[in-house]
Scaffold this motif. Structure first.
Motif, PDB file in Angstrom:
ATOM      1  N   VAL A   1       0.747  -1.076   0.349  1.00 11.46           N
ATOM      2  CA  VAL A   1      -0.122  -0.083   0.061  1.00 11.46           C
ATOM      3  C   VAL A   1       0.576   1.306   0.027  1.00 11.46           C
ATOM      4  N   THR A   2       0.905   2.018   1.785  1.00 17.74           N
ATOM      5  CA  THR A   2       2.145   3.242   0.721  1.00 17.74           C
ATOM      6  C   THR A   2       3.006   3.203   1.633  1.00 17.74           C
ATOM      7  N   ALA A   3       3.475   1.897   1.070  1.00 14.23           N
ATOM      8  CA  ALA A   3       4.711   1.647   0.534  1.00 14.23           C
ATOM      9  C   ALA A   3       5.500   2.107  -0.771  1.00 14.23           C
ATOM     10  N   GLY A   4       4.315   1.377  -1.604  1.00  9.94           N
ATOM     11  CA  GLY A   4       4.627   2.230  -3.414  1.00  9.94           C
ATOM     12  C   GLY A   4       5.028   3.347  -3.330  1.00  9.94           C
ATOM     13  N   MET A   5       4.127   4.362  -2.602  1.00  6.29           N
ATOM     14  CA  MET A   5       4.091   6.129  -2.326  1.00  6.29           C
ATOM     15  C   MET A   5       6.188   5.695  -2.545  1.00  6.29           C
ATOM     16  N   ASP A   6       6.515   5.272  -0.931  1.00  2.00           N
ATOM     17  CA  ASP A   6       7.614   5.913  -0.598  1.00  2.00           C
ATOM     18  C   ASP A   6       8.992   5.310  -1.686  1.00  2.00           C
ATOM     19  N   LEU A   7       8.048   3.999  -2.459  1.00  2.71           N
ATOM     20  CA  LEU A   7       9.305   3.509  -3.154  1.00  2.71           C
ATOM     21  C   LEU A   7       9.688   4.779  -4.583  1.00  2.71           C
ATOM     22  N   ALA A   8       8.311   5.575  -5.473  1.00  3.51           N
ATOM     23  CA  ALA A   8       8.286   5.989  -5.507  1.00  3.51           C
ATOM     24  C   ALA A   8       9.237   7.381  -6.286  1.00  3.51           C
ATOM     25  N   LEU A   9       8.973   7.943  -3.979  1.00  5.10           N
ATOM     26  CA  LEU A   9       9.541   9.246  -3.397  1.00  5.10           C
ATOM     27  C   LEU A   9      11.426   8.639  -4.265  1.00  5.10           C
ATOM     28  N   ALA A  10      11.386   7.106  -4.087  1.00  6.39           N
ATOM     29  CA  ALA A  10      13.397   7.356  -4.040  1.00  6.39           C
ATOM     30  C   ALA A  10      13.614   6.953  -5.795  1.00  6.39           C
ATOM     31  N   LEU A  11      12.321   6.405  -6.847  1.00  5.30           N
ATOM     32  CA  LEU A  11      12.286   6.584  -8.218  1.00  5.30           C
ATOM     33  C   LEU A  11      12.676   8.092  -8.125  1.00  5.30           C
ATOM     34  N   VAL A  12      11.438   8.991  -7.854  1.00  7.22           N
ATOM     35  CA  VAL A  12      11.746  10.584  -8.289  1.00  7.22           C
ATOM     36  C   VAL A  12      12.869  11.055  -7.602  1.00  7.22           C
ATOM     37  N   GLU A  13      13.665  10.253  -6.419  1.00  6.79           N
ATOM     38  CA  GLU A  13      14.959  10.997  -6.022  1.00  6.79           C
ATOM     39  C   GLU A  13      15.975  10.688  -6.752  1.00  6.79           C
ATOM     40  N   ASP A  14      15.712   9.867  -7.158  1.00  9.09           N
ATOM     41  CA  ASP A  14      16.943   8.902  -8.220  1.00  9.09           C
ATOM     42  C   ASP A  14      17.233  10.092  -9.527  1.00  9.09           C
ATOM     43  N   ASP A  15      16.090  10.927 -10.073  1.00  8.22           N
ATOM     44  CA  ASP A  15      15.573  11.158 -11.274  1.00  8.22           C
ATOM     45  C   ASP A  15      15.630  12.885 -11.091  1.00  8.22           C
ATOM     46  N   LEU A  16      15.078  13.719 -10.071  1.00  9.80           N
ATOM     47  CA  LEU A  16      15.191  14.550  -9.901  1.00  9.80           C
ATOM     48  C   LEU A  16      15.539  15.044  -8.758  1.00  9.80           C
ATOM     49  N   GLY A  17      16.073  14.248  -7.771  1.00 10.66           N
ATOM     50  CA  GLY A  17      17.353  14.679  -6.788  1.00 10.66           C
ATOM     51  C   GLY A  17      16.298  14.584  -5.259  1.00 10.66           C
ATOM     52  N   HIS A  18      17.490  14.713  -3.953  1.00  7.42           N
ATOM     53  CA  HIS A  18      16.576  14.623  -2.804  1.00  7.42           C
ATOM     54  C   HIS A  18      15.121  16.131  -2.091  1.00  7.42           C
ATOM     55  N   ALA A  19      16.008  17.007  -2.892  1.00 13.12           N
ATOM     56  CA  ALA A  19      14.753  18.595  -2.761  1.00 13.12           C
ATOM     57  C   ALA A  19      13.828  18.105  -3.545  1.00 13.12           C
ATOM     58  N   ALA A  20      13.597  18.209  -4.326  1.00 10.08           N
ATOM     59  CA  ALA A  20      12.449  17.675  -5.547  1.00 10.08           C
ATOM     60  C   ALA A  20      11.382  16.714  -4.654  1.00 10.08           C
ATOM     61  N   SER A  21      12.085  15.031  -3.956  1.00 13.24           N
ATOM     62  CA  SER A  21      11.452  14.411  -3.331  1.00 13.24           C
ATOM     63  C   SER A  21      10.836  14.450  -2.329  1.00 13.24           C
ATOM     64  N   LEU A  22      11.171  15.507  -1.764  1.00 15.94           N
ATOM     65  CA  LEU A  22      11.391  15.878  -0.267  1.00 15.94           C
ATOM     66  C   LEU A  22       9.894  16.578  -0.697  1.00 15.94           C
ATOM     67  N   ALA A  23      10.389  17.262  -1.523  1.00 16.89           N
ATOM     68  CA  ALA A  23       9.472  18.254  -1.569  1.00 16.89           C
ATOM     69  C   ALA A  23       7.954  18.302  -2.426  1.00 16.89           C
ATOM     70  N   VAL A  24       7.942  16.813  -3.311  1.00 12.72           N
ATOM     71  CA  VAL A  24       6.567  15.875  -3.077  1.00 12.72           C
ATOM     72  C   VAL A  24       5.817  15.472  -2.030  1.00 12.72           C
ATOM     73  N   ALA A  25       6.592  14.672  -1.277  1.00  5.69           N
ATOM     74  CA  ALA A  25       5.950  14.007   0.495  1.00  5.69           C
ATOM     75  C   ALA A  25       5.703  15.377   0.662  1.00  5.69           C
ATOM     76  N   ARG A  26       6.204  16.383   1.299  1.00  5.85           N
ATOM     77  CA  ARG A  26       5.350  17.752   1.493  1.00  5.85           C
ATOM     78  C   ARG A  26       4.408  18.217   0.513  1.00  5.85           C
ATOM     79  N   GLU A  27       4.073  17.715  -0.569  1.00  9.16           N
ATOM     80  CA  GLU A  27       3.561  17.998  -1.276  1.00  9.16           C
ATOM     81  C   GLU A  27       1.974  17.505  -0.548  1.00  9.16           C
ATOM     82  N   LEU A  28       2.098  16.242   0.082  1.00  6.94           N
ATOM     83  CA  LEU A  28       1.551  14.708  -0.388  1.00  6.94           C
ATOM     84  C   LEU A  28       1.140  14.383   0.487  1.00  6.94           C
TER      85      LEU A  28
END
Length: 346
Positions: A179-206
């Motif tokens: 379930v929600t762990a899939g979002m954690d995985l997706a955040l890790a993929l976003v971090e690989d692609d766009l950087g730590h700040a981007a993944s953190l910004a997405v986590a904050r937005e959600l």
């Protein structure tokens, strides 16, 4: 080494999520929301991801476990004909339809065909059963929802099933818990692609409480704490997690709930399943792990912030619970440094 961060104007990376029927809806919509929010980060001139849903049914309908029905972009075997480019990331969602999907020879063959073509291939929750059926997970570490981990290991003995982490990367293969762990995985993929700040910004937005790394256990100490029967104890445990640097001895904790130390220790152990001292140490170790992953401060500063007497005591506790040193843990799990000039946080 991850690919370069896409520049404005670069074509978006195509992400395809294959949904079994029935699917666990959050296994599909959770990662989709993460990639979608990454597209809308401030400062982005063009979307980073093109997100598509593929069904296992020929009519593109996806039934979900909650009763909601989703309309996919296309069945998986036709999805390629409507894409503007190659699939970058292919994820197999979970759900009660995973068993039928794993027995679908046509689907398994299609996934095998896609594997050498995509940059990343992964599974969310019980989607790991489908991915394991392809043989691609053989000799690799993988995880799934804790409830199904033993069954995955039994059915696929060549897969090194680890029921503890919320997600695991094995080369270009990814698996996650439920379930929600899939979002954690997706955040890790976003971090690989766009950087730590981007993944953190997405986590904050959600409005995610914590952006969890893959090393985080499926059952955290705070989650286990909620099993306490007494509301007073649950409230105390929340207070403890927020005041790790303070004196959390039995005497102090007992006073906060107006109990004698002896009675408090007995009631706490009965309801939580371990002594107050062990529980406090595990809370502090979890906090240390988060700081080592996301915080650049010195070890003695982390020790003070988490309530350990000094860095040596902290090191001993980490060695006991995680079987590694702070230095090795930080080297293995520290978030990648942000790209200068690419701060995308709101």
């Amino acid at each position: 080494m991850p690919p370069p961060i896409p520049l404005p104007g670069d074509p978006p990376r195509i992400v395809v999520l294959v949904a079994p029927d029935p699917a666990q809806e959050l296994d599909v919509t959770g990662p989709s929301a993460v990639f979608g929010h990454a597209n809308r980060l401030p400062g982005r001139a063009s979307p980073a991801y093109d997100i598509r849903i593929a069904s296992v049914r020929d009519d593109s309908l996806v039934h979900t476990e909650s009763g909601i029905r989703l309309l996919a972009d296309a069945p998986y075997h036709r999805i390629g004909t409507m894409l503007p480019g190659p699939i970058d990331t292919l994820l197999i969602a979970g759900g009660s339809g995973h068993a039928a999907a794993a027995d679908d020879a046509r689907l398994i063959g299609w996934i095998r065909e896609q594997a050498p073509r995509v940059r990343r291939l992964g599974a969310v929750c019980t989607g790991a059963f489908v991915l394991a059926r392809t043989g691609l997970l053989d000799s690799h570490r993988a995880t799934t929802h804790w409830r199904h981990a033993a069954r995955l290991a039994e059915r696929h003995p060549l897969v090194e099933v680890d029921p503890d982490p919320i997600w695991i990367r094995a080369g270009d293969l990814y698996t996650s818990a439920g379930v929600t762990a899939g979002m954690d995985l997706a955040l890790a993929l976003v971090e690989d692609d766009l950087g730590h700040a981007a993944s953190l910004a997405v986590a904050r937005e959600l409005v995610l409480f914590l952006r969890r790394p893959g090393s985080q256990a499926q059952f955290s100490t705070l989650l286990q704490a909620q099993s306490a029967q007494s509301p007073e104890l649950r409230e105390l445990q929340g207070w403890m997690a927020e005041h790790l640097a303070r004196d959390l001895s039995v005497q102090v904790l007992a006073e906060r709930v107006a109990m004698s130390p002896r009675n408090f220790a007995r009631v706490f152990a009965r309801q939580v399943g371990e002594t107050p001292a062990r529980y406090v140490e595990r809370l502090r170790v979890e906090a240390v792990r988060r700081m080592l992953e996301d915080d650049g401060r010195r070890l003695d500063g982390i020790a003070r912030a988490t309530g350990f007497a000094n860095a040596d005591v902290m090191r001993q506790a980490l060695q006991h619970h995680v079987q590694t040193t702070p230095e090795r843990y930080r080297a293995a799990f520290r978030a990648k440094p942000e790209v200068p000039g690419k701060d995308l946080s709101p």
